[in-house]
Write a protein that holds these residues in place. Structure first.
Motif, mmCIF file in Angstrom:
data_model
loop_
_atom_site.group_PDB
_atom_site.id
_atom_site.type_symbol
_atom_site.label_atom_id
_atom_site.label_comp_id
_atom_site.label_asym_id
_atom_site.label_seq_id
_atom_site.Cartn_x
_atom_site.Cartn_y
_atom_site.Cartn_z
ATOM 1 N N TRP A 188 -15.874 8.592 -67.795
ATOM 2 C CA TRP A 188 -16.348 8.055 -66.515
ATOM 3 C C TRP A 188 -17.606 8.733 -66.005
ATOM 4 O O TRP A 188 -18.451 8.082 -65.405
ATOM 5 C CB TRP A 188 -15.239 8.107 -65.463
ATOM 6 N N GLU A 189 -17.751 10.031 -66.221
ATOM 7 C CA GLU A 189 -18.894 10.745 -65.657
ATOM 8 C C GLU A 189 -20.210 10.235 -66.244
ATOM 9 O O GLU A 189 -21.188 10.081 -65.521
ATOM 10 C CB GLU A 189 -18.772 12.260 -65.891
ATOM 11 N N ALA A 206 -20.454 7.213 -68.211
ATOM 12 C CA ALA A 206 -20.518 5.767 -68.388
ATOM 13 C C ALA A 206 -20.540 4.983 -67.085
ATOM 14 O O ALA A 206 -21.077 3.870 -67.031
ATOM 15 C CB ALA A 206 -19.350 5.293 -69.248
ATOM 16 N N TRP A 207 -19.952 5.453 -66.037
ATOM 17 C CA TRP A 207 -19.869 4.686 -64.804
ATOM 18 C C TRP A 207 -21.122 4.863 -63.974
ATOM 19 O O TRP A 207 -21.729 5.935 -63.916
ATOM 20 C CB TRP A 207 -18.683 5.133 -63.965
ATOM 21 N N SER A 208 -21.444 3.793 -63.249
ATOM 22 C CA SER A 208 -22.593 3.851 -62.335
ATOM 23 C C SER A 208 -22.164 4.603 -61.077
ATOM 24 O O SER A 208 -20.970 4.785 -60.804
ATOM 25 C CB SER A 208 -23.043 2.427 -61.964
ATOM 26 N N THR A 209 -23.113 4.989 -60.284
ATOM 27 C CA THR A 209 -22.838 5.699 -59.037
ATOM 28 C C THR A 209 -22.022 4.806 -58.116
ATOM 29 O O THR A 209 -21.098 5.277 -57.434
ATOM 30 C CB THR A 209 -24.161 6.111 -58.366
ATOM 31 N N GLY A 233 -12.515 9.054 -60.532
ATOM 32 C CA GLY A 233 -13.958 9.004 -60.718
ATOM 33 C C GLY A 233 -14.704 9.746 -59.620
ATOM 34 O O GLY A 233 -15.898 9.526 -59.429
ATOM 35 N N TYR A 283 -11.944 5.270 -68.675
ATOM 36 C CA TYR A 283 -11.890 6.392 -67.749
ATOM 37 C C TYR A 283 -12.196 7.710 -68.442
ATOM 38 O O TYR A 283 -12.693 8.642 -67.813
ATOM 39 C CB TYR A 283 -10.504 6.437 -67.086
ATOM 40 N N LYS A 304 -19.855 2.373 -58.995
ATOM 41 C CA LYS A 304 -18.490 2.286 -59.494
ATOM 42 C C LYS A 304 -17.741 3.578 -59.204
ATOM 43 O O LYS A 304 -16.572 3.559 -58.806
ATOM 44 C CB LYS A 304 -18.492 1.991 -61.005
ATOM 45 N N LYS A 305 -18.401 4.717 -59.392
ATOM 46 C CA LYS A 305 -17.774 6.009 -59.117
ATOM 47 C C LYS A 305 -17.358 6.079 -57.641
ATOM 48 O O LYS A 305 -16.235 6.483 -57.319
ATOM 49 C CB LYS A 305 -18.711 7.182 -59.436
ATOM 50 N N CYS A 336 -14.338 3.499 -56.969
ATOM 51 C CA CYS A 336 -13.076 3.952 -57.566
ATOM 52 C C CYS A 336 -12.562 5.217 -56.892
ATOM 53 O O CYS A 336 -11.350 5.412 -56.749
ATOM 54 C CB CYS A 336 -13.247 4.158 -59.065
#
Length: 162
Positions: free
Chosen positions: A5-6, A8-11, A24, A2, A13-14, A17
């Motif tokens: 998150w900005e 590393a996470w895909s759109t 996210g 976390y 996943k954001k 979550c």
């Protein structure tokens, strides 16, 4: 994790979550500032202190003189040429004739009142026999000034005896 998150996470996943866990989520976009209400022009002055200024003393109303004097320093009465309180306790002897005249006409101070004329006749003396004992001049003076010794009508013309 976390903490990143900005980046590393895909759109997808954001979005998931954010909807399910409240994490996210993209920071909200700042709202555009509310436009300020339009500024109103200043209220017009109640008087135009330039209009008629060449003849302000005779041509302006008292309210216009007061407003223009306070707001623009125009139309103010001139200062008194003399302070009528200074020397008033002995005004008759120390004031100039011009100061006496000005203070009398503008402030009612320093007005010369001549002393009353001396009494020419004692209208009580000999009153019991006024018709035969008084001169015509005394009868006339006492009638006109004191209301005594009058013969017939009309009544005396002077009110000083009342």
């Amino acid at each position: 994790g976390y903490s990143n998150w900005e980046a590393a996470w895909s759109t997808t996943k954001k979005s998931y979550c954010c909807k399910t866990m409240g994490r996210g989520c993209a920071p909200p976009h700042p709202l555009p500032p509310h436009p300020l209400p339009p500024t109103l022009p200043p209220a017009p002055a109640p008087f135009d202190c330039n209009a008629g200024f060449a003849n302000w003393q005779a041509g302006w109303s008292e309210p216009k003189k007061a407003w223009c004097c306070k707001a623009t320093r125009r139309g103010c009465p001139p200062p008194d040429p003399w302070n009528c309180a200074v020397g008033f306790e002995n005004w008759y002897h120390i004031w100039t004739a011009a100061k006496k005249a000005w203070c009398c006409s503008h402030h009612g101070k320093g007005c010369y009142t001549p002393p009353p004329a001396p009494v020419q006749y004692d209208c009580n003396a000999g009153y019991a026999n006024w018709q035969a004992g008084w001169s015509e001049a005394k009868k006339s003076w006492c009638c006109q000034t004191m209301g005594r010794g009058c013969t017939g009508n009309p009544c005396p013309t002077s009110n000083s005896w009342r």
